[in-house]
Design an enzyme around this catalytic site. Sequence first.
Site, PDB file in Angstrom:
ATOM      1  N   LYS A 141      -6.367  -0.539  -8.073  1.00 20.56           N
ATOM      2  CA  LYS A 141      -6.565  -0.038  -9.593  1.00 20.56           C
ATOM      3  C   LYS A 141      -7.702  -0.814 -10.282  1.00 20.56           C
ATOM      4  CE  LYS A 141      -2.415   2.445 -10.094  1.00 20.56           C
ATOM      5  NZ  LYS A 141      -0.880   2.297 -10.222  1.00 20.56           N
ATOM      6  N   GLN A 185       3.244  -0.951 -14.258  1.00 22.65           N
ATOM      7  CA  GLN A 185       3.617  -0.691 -12.974  1.00 22.65           C
ATOM      8  C   GLN A 185       5.066  -0.415 -12.584  1.00 22.65           C
ATOM      9  OE1 GLN A 185       1.286   0.180 -10.875  1.00 22.65           O
ATOM     10  NE2 GLN A 185       2.260   0.411  -8.736  1.00 22.65           N
ATOM     11  N   ASP A 208      -0.867   6.674 -18.461  1.00 20.37           N
ATOM     12  CA  ASP A 208       0.014   7.144 -17.257  1.00 20.37           C
ATOM     13  C   ASP A 208       0.472   8.330 -17.865  1.00 20.37           C
ATOM     14  OD1 ASP A 208       0.114   5.955 -14.904  1.00 20.37           O
ATOM     15  OD2 ASP A 208       1.477   4.245 -15.589  1.00 20.37           O
TER      16      ASP A 208
HETATM   17  N1  LIG Z   1       2.965   3.314 -13.745  1.00 24.65           N
HETATM   18  C1  LIG Z   1       2.820   3.601 -12.583  1.00 24.65           C
HETATM   19  N2  LIG Z   1       1.746   4.614 -12.309  1.00 24.65           N
HETATM   20  C2  LIG Z   1       1.503   4.910 -10.950  1.00 24.65           C
HETATM   21  O1  LIG Z   1       0.420   5.677 -10.786  1.00 24.65           O
HETATM   22  C3  LIG Z   1       2.318   4.556  -9.963  1.00 24.65           C
HETATM   23  C4  LIG Z   1       3.164   3.588 -10.227  1.00 24.65           C
HETATM   24  N3  LIG Z   1       3.379   3.185 -11.731  1.00 24.65           N
HETATM   25  N4  LIG Z   1       3.893   3.043  -9.288  1.00 24.65           N
HETATM   26  C5  LIG Z   1       3.787   3.418  -7.678  1.00 24.65           C
HETATM   27  C6  LIG Z   1       3.049   4.655  -7.567  1.00 24.65           C
HETATM   28  C7  LIG Z   1       2.440   4.861  -6.459  1.00 24.65           C
HETATM   29  N5  LIG Z   1       0.937   5.005  -6.772  1.00 24.65           N
HETATM   30  C8  LIG Z   1      -0.152   5.167  -5.891  1.00 24.65           C
HETATM   31  C9  LIG Z   1      -1.232   5.187  -6.231  1.00 24.65           C
HETATM   32  C10 LIG Z   1      -2.371   5.190  -5.455  1.00 24.65           C
HETATM   33  C11 LIG Z   1      -2.332   5.220  -4.172  1.00 24.65           C
HETATM   34  C12 LIG Z   1      -3.490   5.229  -3.275  1.00 24.65           C
HETATM   35  O2  LIG Z   1      -4.487   5.022  -3.519  1.00 24.65           O
HETATM   36  N6  LIG Z   1      -3.141   5.333  -1.894  1.00 24.65           N
HETATM   37  C13 LIG Z   1      -4.235   5.223  -0.869  1.00 24.65           C
HETATM   38  C14 LIG Z   1      -4.015   3.963   0.078  1.00 24.65           C
HETATM   39  C15 LIG Z   1      -3.673   2.821  -0.480  1.00 24.65           C
HETATM   40  C16 LIG Z   1      -3.636   1.783   0.547  1.00 24.65           C
HETATM   41  O3  LIG Z   1      -4.567   1.450   1.436  1.00 24.65           O
HETATM   42  O4  LIG Z   1      -2.429   1.269   0.800  1.00 24.65           O
HETATM   43  C17 LIG Z   1      -4.256   6.665  -0.330  1.00 24.65           C
HETATM   44  O5  LIG Z   1      -3.244   7.334   0.007  1.00 24.65           O
HETATM   45  O6  LIG Z   1      -5.292   6.871   0.597  1.00 24.65           O
HETATM   46  C18 LIG Z   1      -0.960   5.359  -3.761  1.00 24.65           C
HETATM   47  C19 LIG Z   1       0.053   5.220  -4.319  1.00 24.65           C
HETATM   48  C20 LIG Z   1       0.880   4.965  -8.210  1.00 24.65           C
HETATM   49  N7  LIG Z   1       2.165   4.833  -8.829  1.00 24.65           N
END
Ligand SMILES: Nc1nc(=O)c2c([nH]1)NC[C@@H]1CN(c3ccc(C(=O)N[C@@H](CCC(=O)O)C(=O)O)cc3)C=[N+]21
Length: 381
Positions: A141, A185, A208
């Site tokens: 992020k 987070q 969020d």
């Molecule tokens: N307050 C809060 N807000 C959130 O939005 C939040 C959170 N807590 N806690 C955890 C979860 C999980 N989450 C993700 C965000 C981006 C990817 C993401 O970018 N994934 C990439 C891969 C990332 C990598 O390389 O590991 C993909 O799917 O292509 C995944 C999961 C947001 N969350």
Amino acid sequence: MVYFLENIQLKIVMMMARNAMRRLSISWQNGLITSIASATRSLHTTKDNHSCKIIMSPPLVSLDLPDIWSSNSNQYHSIPPQKFSNQQIATVIDGKSIAEDIRSSITSEVRRMKESIGKVPGLAVIVVGQRRDSLIYVRNKIKACEEAGIKSMMTELPDECAEDEVLSALSNFNEDSSIHGILVQLPLPQHLDEGKILNALSLEKDVDGFHPLNMGNLAMRGREPLFIPCTPKGCIELLIRSGVEIIGKNAVVIGKSNIVGLPTSLLLQRHHATVSIVHALTKNLEQITREADIVITAAGVPNLVRGSWLKPGAVVLDVGTFPVDDPGSESGYCLMGDVYYEEAVELVSAITPVPGGVGPMTIAMLLYNTLDSAKRAYDFT
Ligand SMILES: Nc1nc(=O)c2c([nH]1)NC[C@@H]1CN(c3ccc(C(=O)N[C@@H](CCC(=O)O)C(=O)O)cc3)C=[N+]21
Ligand SMILES: NC(=O)C1=CN([C@@H]2O[C@H](COP(=O)(O)OP(=O)(O)OC[C@H]3O[C@@H](n4cnc5c(N)ncnc54)[C@H](OP(=O)(O)O)[C@@H]3O)[C@@H](O)[C@H]2O)C=CC1
């Protein structure tokens, strides 16, 4: 009498603003992010009928006007589920590239803001503990902010920190006028009261969209939250940009968490889908899922959704990202979705991969919400 006139004036202003937003949401659908202007809307934050008026930009996704985006969606590759035949190959919805498009528009907008008023949006992230996945997501992020020209700040607290330390970090960011978005987070360590902490977050900086007032306004017809939660908003954006019609379709959301399942189901309802929410204790999970034209799954259980659970031609968005150790990969882990991809891809009309599907959209929507918040704070159109 004066009160009556004020009331009528208020209604007229709101009607005009709503019409302006309809036009603006068409602009967005046409990819003209730069033409987005701010509009006056009411924010229902008080108990009485006098809503607190604030200046705000229109949402990325139109909340209550699906007729606009469904007719506009022809510009994207249309995937009408009912016309699907088994010979067809599923469209793989490329969330990574759609997110890149959105991020590049955001970067231009941030540049325009900096050049016009000398300000940039600011995002603050609070992370408690050392969960490997949380640290990776947060790092992604922050990197995305840097690339877009958004200022970012991070507070890292130890696992065993006291609630007051989190509240104090939050309060500093609430007061900081260069910060327009704050993200705590999740999940937080067990000893911290998540509800209390999220309640303390300034409503105007809740990028969020997890504050109960934002969530409540998302749930209620005719009301509009200041921010729509990023992952659900990213999912709807993927459907819209893939030309998937939502109105009147049967949608199943697997999972009912506050951060994904619940707001996704609310947003689908605002787009007039018929929504079923299923979870770990649901009976006939497979049968209910098989009825769905649109399946959005956020259980965090790898390969939960088998091919036999899916209606041929359905559209499937896989939110699940379960990290599994993978010593062979650079990061030391790989991500697994909820859907048994190899089975599903043979049957469905469109599907998101993991990684490269919903995840990158979550980050793009976070940047979008932060930019939106800064525009509102500076009254920048
Ligand atoms: N307050 C809060 N807000 C959130 O939005 C939040 C959170 N807590 N806690 C955890 C979860 C999980 N989450 C993700 C965000 C981006 C990817 C993401 O970018 N994934 C990439 C891969 C990332 C990598 O390389 O590991 C993909 O799917 O292509 C995944 C999961 C947001 N969350
Ligand atoms: N790609 C992205 O941008 C994001 C990905 N995620 C990922 O999405 C997944 C879900 O996250 P989150 O919502 O926070 O998780 P939670 O653990 O908070 O919620 C999981 C939900 O799934 C339900 N569930 C669990 N097991 C099953 C099962 N066997 N059958 C049906 N339902 C089940 C649970 O049901 P019950 O309520 O009955 O316990 C619960 O409602 C995770 O993998 C997470 O990493 C999350 C956010 C963003």
